[in-house]
Design an enzyme around this catalytic site. Sequence first.
Site, PDB file in Angstrom:
ATOM      1  N   GLY A 201      40.040 -40.513  11.735  1.00 44.20           N
ATOM      2  CA  GLY A 201      40.917 -41.397  10.958  1.00 44.20           C
ATOM      3  C   GLY A 201      40.248 -42.598  10.345  1.00 44.20           C
ATOM      4  O   GLY A 201      40.927 -43.430   9.729  1.00 44.20           O
ATOM      5  N   ASP A 223      37.751 -41.719  16.130  1.00 46.25           N
ATOM      6  CA  ASP A 223      36.614 -41.496  15.235  1.00 46.25           C
ATOM      7  C   ASP A 223      35.327 -41.833  15.975  1.00 46.25           C
ATOM      8  O   ASP A 223      35.349 -42.257  17.135  1.00 46.25           O
ATOM      9  CB  ASP A 223      36.752 -42.336  13.958  1.00 46.25           C
ATOM     10  CG  ASP A 223      36.119 -41.657  12.746  1.00 46.25           C
ATOM     11  OD1 ASP A 223      34.980 -41.178  12.856  1.00 46.25           O
ATOM     12  OD2 ASP A 223      36.765 -41.604  11.682  1.00 46.25           O
ATOM     13  N   ASP A 243      34.022 -38.122  20.472  1.00 48.92           N
ATOM     14  CA  ASP A 243      33.483 -36.956  19.781  1.00 48.92           C
ATOM     15  C   ASP A 243      34.518 -35.841  19.825  1.00 48.92           C
ATOM     16  O   ASP A 243      34.867 -35.331  20.891  1.00 48.92           O
ATOM     17  CB  ASP A 243      32.192 -36.499  20.464  1.00 48.92           C
ATOM     18  CG  ASP A 243      31.551 -35.290  19.804  1.00 48.92           C
ATOM     19  OD1 ASP A 243      32.100 -34.793  18.798  1.00 48.92           O
ATOM     20  OD2 ASP A 243      30.504 -34.826  20.299  1.00 48.92           O
ATOM     21  N   HIS A 261      37.511 -29.221   6.389  1.00 50.48           N
ATOM     22  CA  HIS A 261      36.711 -28.674   5.284  1.00 50.48           C
ATOM     23  C   HIS A 261      35.246 -29.105   5.371  1.00 50.48           C
ATOM     24  O   HIS A 261      34.397 -28.575   4.655  1.00 50.48           O
ATOM     25  CB  HIS A 261      37.313 -29.038   3.920  1.00 50.48           C
ATOM     26  CG  HIS A 261      37.154 -30.470   3.525  1.00 50.48           C
ATOM     27  ND1 HIS A 261      37.361 -30.901   2.237  1.00 50.48           N
ATOM     28  CD2 HIS A 261      36.817 -31.586   4.220  1.00 50.48           C
ATOM     29  CE1 HIS A 261      37.165 -32.202   2.147  1.00 50.48           C
ATOM     30  NE2 HIS A 261      36.838 -32.633   3.347  1.00 50.48           N
TER      31      HIS A 261
END
Length: 356
Positions: A201, A223, A243, A261
């Site tokens: 985020g 994050d 992680d 992605h």
Amino acid sequence: MASINERSASEMFQGQALLYRHLYAFIDSMCLKWIVELRIPDIIHNHAKPITLPELVSILQIPPTKVGQVQSLMRYLSHNGFFERVRIHENFEEKEAYALTAASELLVKSSDLSLAPMVECVLDPTLSDSYHHLKKWVHQEDVTLFKISLGSHFWDFLTKNPAYNESFNDAMASDSQISNLALRDCKLVFEGLESIVDVGGGTGTTATIISQAFPNLKCIVFDRPQVVHNLSGTNNLAFVGGDMFSSIPKADAVLLKWILHNWSDKDCVKILKNCKEAISTNGKKGKVIIIDVVINENQDQHEVTELKLLMDVNMACVNGKERSEEEWKKLFKEAGFQGYKISPLTGYLSLIEIYP
């Protein structure tokens, strides 16, 4: 297949035009960089009305010998939809002037919806010069383009280069502001949830919007530690470093915006399995919310497909990919999920809800 000699002259001319259009396409990017660096959208915005070329070059302090070149740039950018050429009347005289369009309004740095940080990040030579190494990259197995050009994986490069890491986070935050325009109309997606983790985020742009819209919803931004270590939360918003390949904080839902992605199918299955574990606690069955591209060449408009395929090439360079519905479905099944639903979100992004 027809040989060159069997094609008509008209076909060859069309082929040449297509070739040259792509050959010089890098100029499009450099023109965007130019208007952001000179803050031209800000100048027109602050002018509060369409601006004439003499007014613009005066503010920019352009030498007289370069006025014609500025006019060429502005004419080209207007033709491509970044400015609108309009006629105005001043001092009993009709003049040509430049007005902002929706695209150039997104480059006004003072705007809450500014994508100027995205332009600055992507067109930094550190990143854009990497694409000169495509030939070498495709011949090396399991190596990202940035490993070749930067000497390390992109995420490791960010860790080692704080200035560029900050630029990257600003770029992602600016993109999140645009996505949040759509999320505001998707409140049903978050209703009934008591907690949500925004994985990857960043600085919390998306999570902040969600936490403000749902004050009783506990939001966690998850994050890399170096991204969140100096960030402060609120009553229902917290920042946690970690992680995602190891574990994800427990919650009713996990949000993955523009995350999967970046990764190979194998890595995505690992992430999704960790998401499934995070939402399957205390006998409750939550969901994973994905905001990403879904390629649909048969139904999307040509321009939308072109953007999605372009983004697919971009993500391939970090050994990631954009996916079709069938490819998404395969990932969900391998990660142990039982169902999913895809809804349109923005012009090229979709919202996918998957259920254990």
